[in-house]
Design a protein around this motif. Structure first.
Motif, PDB file in Angstrom:
ATOM      1  N   ALA A  68       0.805  -1.214   0.000  1.00  0.00           N
ATOM      2  CA  ALA A  68       0.000   0.000   0.000  1.00  0.00           C
ATOM      3  C   ALA A  68       0.837   1.263   0.000  1.00  0.00           C
ATOM      4  O   ALA A  68       0.316   2.348  -0.140  1.00  0.00           O
ATOM      5  CB  ALA A  68      -0.929   0.009   1.214  1.00  0.00           C
ATOM      6  N   ILE A  69       2.176   1.133   0.197  1.00  0.00           N
ATOM      7  CA  ILE A  69       3.024   2.314   0.206  1.00  0.00           C
ATOM      8  C   ILE A  69       3.102   2.866  -1.212  1.00  0.00           C
ATOM      9  O   ILE A  69       3.360   2.132  -2.172  1.00  0.00           O
ATOM     10  CB  ILE A  69       4.435   1.961   0.717  1.00  0.00           C
ATOM     11  N   PRO A  70       2.876   4.147  -1.390  1.00  0.00           N
ATOM     12  CA  PRO A  70       2.865   4.718  -2.726  1.00  0.00           C
ATOM     13  C   PRO A  70       4.143   4.417  -3.500  1.00  0.00           C
ATOM     14  O   PRO A  70       5.241   4.492  -2.945  1.00  0.00           O
ATOM     15  CB  PRO A  70       2.739   6.228  -2.440  1.00  0.00           C
ATOM     16  N   ALA A  71       3.969   4.058  -4.750  1.00  0.00           N
ATOM     17  CA  ALA A  71       5.117   3.786  -5.608  1.00  0.00           C
ATOM     18  C   ALA A  71       5.682   5.117  -6.079  1.00  0.00           C
ATOM     19  O   ALA A  71       5.329   5.618  -7.135  1.00  0.00           O
ATOM     20  CB  ALA A  71       4.701   2.905  -6.797  1.00  0.00           C
ATOM     21  N   THR A  72       6.554   5.674  -5.285  1.00  0.00           N
ATOM     22  CA  THR A  72       7.109   6.976  -5.608  1.00  0.00           C
ATOM     23  C   THR A  72       8.586   6.988  -5.291  1.00  0.00           C
ATOM     24  O   THR A  72       9.063   6.178  -4.488  1.00  0.00           O
ATOM     25  CB  THR A  72       6.404   8.092  -4.806  1.00  0.00           C
ATOM     26  N   THR A  73       9.312   7.871  -5.929  1.00  0.00           N
ATOM     27  CA  THR A  73      10.762   7.943  -5.728  1.00  0.00           C
ATOM     28  C   THR A  73      11.147   9.125  -4.863  1.00  0.00           C
ATOM     29  O   THR A  73      12.323   9.416  -4.732  1.00  0.00           O
ATOM     30  CB  THR A  73      11.475   8.061  -7.098  1.00  0.00           C
ATOM     31  N   ASP A  74      10.158   9.830  -4.246  1.00  0.00           N
ATOM     32  CA  ASP A  74      10.533  10.963  -3.411  1.00  0.00           C
ATOM     33  C   ASP A  74      11.260  10.464  -2.170  1.00  0.00           C
ATOM     34  O   ASP A  74      11.174   9.295  -1.784  1.00  0.00           O
ATOM     35  CB  ASP A  74       9.303  11.803  -3.039  1.00  0.00           C
ATOM     36  N   PHE A  75      11.982  11.375  -1.519  1.00  0.00           N
ATOM     37  CA  PHE A  75      12.874  11.023  -0.413  1.00  0.00           C
ATOM     38  C   PHE A  75      12.181  10.244   0.694  1.00  0.00           C
ATOM     39  O   PHE A  75      12.688   9.225   1.169  1.00  0.00           O
ATOM     40  CB  PHE A  75      13.486  12.305   0.159  1.00  0.00           C
ATOM     41  N   LEU A  76      10.997  10.702   1.124  1.00  0.00           N
ATOM     42  CA  LEU A  76      10.310  10.076   2.250  1.00  0.00           C
ATOM     43  C   LEU A  76       9.901   8.632   1.976  1.00  0.00           C
ATOM     44  O   LEU A  76       9.679   7.864   2.906  1.00  0.00           O
ATOM     45  CB  LEU A  76       9.062  10.877   2.631  1.00  0.00           C
ATOM     46  N   HIS A  77       9.791   8.260   0.685  1.00  0.00           N
ATOM     47  CA  HIS A  77       9.335   6.917   0.368  1.00  0.00           C
ATOM     48  C   HIS A  77      10.447   6.032  -0.183  1.00  0.00           C
ATOM     49  O   HIS A  77      10.177   4.953  -0.720  1.00  0.00           O
ATOM     50  CB  HIS A  77       8.151   6.970  -0.604  1.00  0.00           C
ATOM     51  N   MET A  78      11.688   6.474  -0.018  1.00  0.00           N
ATOM     52  CA  MET A  78      12.810   5.607  -0.357  1.00  0.00           C
ATOM     53  C   MET A  78      12.853   4.478   0.681  1.00  0.00           C
ATOM     54  O   MET A  78      12.600   4.702   1.867  1.00  0.00           O
ATOM     55  CB  MET A  78      14.125   6.392  -0.336  1.00  0.00           C
ATOM     56  N   PRO A  79      13.128   3.244   0.283  1.00  0.00           N
ATOM     57  CA  PRO A  79      13.119   2.107   1.216  1.00  0.00           C
ATOM     58  C   PRO A  79      13.940   2.335   2.483  1.00  0.00           C
ATOM     59  O   PRO A  79      13.496   2.006   3.586  1.00  0.00           O
ATOM     60  CB  PRO A  79      13.694   0.966   0.364  1.00  0.00           C
ATOM     61  N   ALA A  80      15.137   2.900   2.332  1.00  0.00           N
ATOM     62  CA  ALA A  80      15.994   3.111   3.504  1.00  0.00           C
ATOM     63  C   ALA A  80      15.374   4.118   4.462  1.00  0.00           C
ATOM     64  O   ALA A  80      15.450   3.964   5.688  1.00  0.00           O
ATOM     65  CB  ALA A  80      17.375   3.595   3.057  1.00  0.00           C
ATOM     66  N   VAL A  81      14.742   5.143   3.910  1.00  0.00           N
ATOM     67  CA  VAL A  81      14.112   6.168   4.743  1.00  0.00           C
ATOM     68  C   VAL A  81      12.894   5.593   5.454  1.00  0.00           C
ATOM     69  O   VAL A  81      12.665   5.862   6.642  1.00  0.00           O
ATOM     70  CB  VAL A  81      13.716   7.390   3.895  1.00  0.00           C
ATOM     71  N   ARG A  82      12.098   4.790   4.734  1.00  0.00           N
ATOM     72  CA  ARG A  82      10.920   4.185   5.355  1.00  0.00           C
ATOM     73  C   ARG A  82      11.324   3.281   6.519  1.00  0.00           C
ATOM     74  O   ARG A  82      10.639   3.216   7.539  1.00  0.00           O
ATOM     75  CB  ARG A  82      10.122   3.358   4.344  1.00  0.00           C
ATOM     76  N   ALA A  83      12.457   2.592   6.367  1.00  0.00           N
ATOM     77  CA  ALA A  83      12.924   1.712   7.430  1.00  0.00           C
ATOM     78  C   ALA A  83      13.447   2.500   8.627  1.00  0.00           C
ATOM     79  O   ALA A  83      13.329   2.075   9.775  1.00  0.00           O
ATOM     80  CB  ALA A  83      14.015   0.783   6.902  1.00  0.00           C
ATOM     81  N   ALA A  84      14.010   3.680   8.363  1.00  0.00           N
ATOM     82  CA  ALA A  84      14.611   4.487   9.438  1.00  0.00           C
ATOM     83  C   ALA A  84      13.596   5.358  10.164  1.00  0.00           C
ATOM     84  O   ALA A  84      13.796   5.691  11.338  1.00  0.00           O
ATOM     85  CB  ALA A  84      15.723   5.363   8.855  1.00  0.00           C
ATOM     86  N   LEU A  85      12.517   5.750   9.496  1.00  0.00           N
ATOM     87  CA  LEU A  85      11.560   6.687  10.091  1.00  0.00           C
ATOM     88  C   LEU A  85      10.965   6.224  11.426  1.00  0.00           C
ATOM     89  O   LEU A  85      10.781   7.056  12.320  1.00  0.00           O
ATOM     90  CB  LEU A  85      10.440   6.999   9.087  1.00  0.00           C
ATOM     91  N   PRO A  86      10.648   4.941  11.625  1.00  0.00           N
ATOM     92  CA  PRO A  86      10.118   4.533  12.936  1.00  0.00           C
ATOM     93  C   PRO A  86      11.074   4.860  14.070  1.00  0.00           C
ATOM     94  O   PRO A  86      10.667   5.259  15.160  1.00  0.00           O
ATOM     95  CB  PRO A  86       9.926   3.020  12.788  1.00  0.00           C
ATOM     96  N   PHE A  87      12.373   4.708  13.801  1.00  0.00           N
ATOM     97  CA  PHE A  87      13.383   4.987  14.815  1.00  0.00           C
ATOM     98  C   PHE A  87      13.535   6.498  15.024  1.00  0.00           C
ATOM     99  O   PHE A  87      13.599   6.982  16.163  1.00  0.00           O
ATOM    100  CB  PHE A  87      14.726   4.377  14.400  1.00  0.00           C
ATOM    101  N   ILE A  88      13.556   7.248  13.933  1.00  0.00           N
ATOM    102  CA  ILE A  88      13.714   8.706  14.026  1.00  0.00           C
ATOM    103  C   ILE A  88      12.515   9.331  14.727  1.00  0.00           C
ATOM    104  O   ILE A  88      12.664  10.128  15.663  1.00  0.00           O
ATOM    105  CB  ILE A  88      13.885   9.321  12.618  1.00  0.00           C
ATOM    106  N   ASN A  89      11.327   8.987  14.285  1.00  0.00           N
ATOM    107  CA  ASN A  89      10.109   9.540  14.900  1.00  0.00           C
ATOM    108  C   ASN A  89       9.975   9.121  16.354  1.00  0.00           C
ATOM    109  O   ASN A  89       9.535   9.898  17.203  1.00  0.00           O
ATOM    110  CB  ASN A  89       8.874   9.112  14.110  1.00  0.00           C
ATOM    111  N   GLY A  90      10.355   7.879  16.657  1.00  0.00           N
ATOM    112  CA  GLY A  90      10.300   7.413  18.037  1.00  0.00           C
ATOM    113  C   GLY A  90      11.222   8.200  18.937  1.00  0.00           C
ATOM    114  O   GLY A  90      10.846   8.619  20.038  1.00  0.00           O
ATOM    115  N   GLY A  91      12.454   8.438  18.474  1.00  0.00           N
ATOM    116  CA  GLY A  91      13.409   9.202  19.262  1.00  0.00           C
ATOM    117  C   GLY A  91      12.968  10.633  19.483  1.00  0.00           C
ATOM    118  O   GLY A  91      13.055  11.167  20.596  1.00  0.00           O
ATOM    119  N   LEU A  92      12.482  11.283  18.433  1.00  0.00           N
ATOM    120  CA  LEU A  92      12.035  12.674  18.553  1.00  0.00           C
ATOM    121  C   LEU A  92      10.843  12.793  19.496  1.00  0.00           C
ATOM    122  O   LEU A  92      10.782  13.712  20.319  1.00  0.00           O
ATOM    123  CB  LEU A  92      11.652  13.216  17.161  1.00  0.00           C
ATOM    124  N   SER A  93       9.907  11.855  19.406  1.00  0.00           N
ATOM    125  CA  SER A  93       8.735  11.914  20.272  1.00  0.00           C
ATOM    126  C   SER A  93       9.135  11.722  21.732  1.00  0.00           C
ATOM    127  O   SER A  93       8.609  12.383  22.632  1.00  0.00           O
ATOM    128  CB  SER A  93       7.707  10.853  19.859  1.00  0.00           C
TER     129      SER A  93
END
Length: 327
Positions: free
Chosen positions: A22-47
């Motif tokens: 269901a993840i949009p098939a897009t090449t923008d930065f936020l939807h790059m595979p590496a970024v998607r994998a890292a975001l849970p950790f980044i958002n968790g730390g910031l929160s």
């Protein structure tokens, strides 16, 4: 966004709920595979860092309350209010934020790891459950919470140790205070005087506390949210707040004894004879129970709950919002 796994049972759109397809098939930065994998950790730390900034004064009072009257079973019993009054009476309002740099570092390491690991595990469990046309069980949520909490606590123990040392420093006589300038100064001083291994002092109860806390907080939150969604017509935000309050109670009840022992072990330093007051977690439990009574482990439960529940609420709300921004 996978950092919203906490609300996945509440029907918020998360990666775990939507599945990879269901993840949009897009090449923008936020939807790059590496970024998607890292975001849970980044958002968790910031929160977690935002929540710590809000709750730090309560945590300071909680630590002072746990360390007061060490080794004494009788006499006046301090309260959260009396400790707060004492700090304010000395005209040291900013002392309530003692150790904030260590608290932020701890969240940057510990919460980044625990929320990221929990979210990643839950995402995989949810995908597997969907493929098998089943639901993620409470036992699976509990296992994910225990694993995430234990691993993250071990990694974050040095920052947690520095936080306790900085908060306890003000209880010492003036001549014995270290007067740490920052978390870096505290960590450097500990390594210089006690060695690198000392950074993991109290690691056993720290890991046990984290596993108990995450069992109560993450697993119970996920389960409470699922139950509230099916049994009430409350808004998603109302379900999040109610579930976090429920999870906060169980997290507090299960983890406070371990938190108490962790604080005592991390605060202790060798005496003139070169010996430590406690030999380890079991000895600390036994010594405190014998000298101060079993109820000592739950003194300050109200303060601890006020520390845990709002922190969980702020963390969940912020991670929810960050998930929405980066979905």
């Amino acid at each position: 966004m996978s950092s919203n796994t906490f609300t996945q049972e509440g029907a918020e759109a998360t990666r775990a709920d939507r599945g990879p397809e269901a993840i949009p098939a897009t090449t923008d930065f936020l939807h790059m595979p590496a970024v998607r994998a890292a975001l849970p950790f980044i958002n968790g730390g910031l929160s977690g860092m935002v929540a710590t900034t809000v709750i730090q004064p309560v945590d300071m009072v909680k630590v002072r309350l746990q360390l007061a009257g060490e080794g004494i079973s009788s006499g006046p019993k301090p309260t959260a209010l009396s400790i707060t009054r004492g700090i304010l009476a000395e005209g040291k309002v900013l002392d309530l934020y003692t150790g904030l740099s260590a608290g932020l570092l701890r969240q940057g390491v510990y919460t980044t790891a625990r929320l990221g690991i929990f979210d990643t595990i839950m995402g995989r469990l949810t995908t597997r459950a969907r493929e098998n046309n089943t639901r993620v069980s409470f036992a699976e949520r509990a296992g994910a919470g225990l694993a995430a909490g234990g691993i993250a606590a071990f990694i974050g123990n040095p920052a947690d140790l520095a936080l306790v040392r900085m908060q306890a420093d003000g209880l010492k006589p003036l001549a014995e205070r270290q007067n740490y300038k920052s978390v870096a100064d505290a960590l450097t001083s500990i390594v210089r005087s006690e060695g690198v291994r000392a950074l993991w002092a109290g690691a056993t109860p720290t890991v046990a506390r984290a596993m108990a806390l995450n069992l109560g907080q993450l697993a119970c939150f996920s389960e409470a949210k699922a139950q509230l969604r099916t049994r009430t017509d409350w808004s998603p935000r109302g379900q999040t707040l109610a579930a976090s309050a429920i999870a906060g109670f169980f997290a507090s009840f299960l983890s406070l004894p371990f938190d108490f022992v962790k604080t005592r072990l991390q605060k202790q330093q060798r005496g003139p004879d070169g010996r430590l007051p406690y030999r380890g977690m079991a000895d600390c439990f036994a010594t405190v129970a014998r000298q101060e009574g079993l109820t000592r482990f739950y003194r300050g439960f109200g303060t601890y709950y006020v520390r845990i529940a709002p922190h969980a609420m702020v963390t969940l709300i912020v991670v929810d919002y960050l998930g929405w921004l980066t979905k």
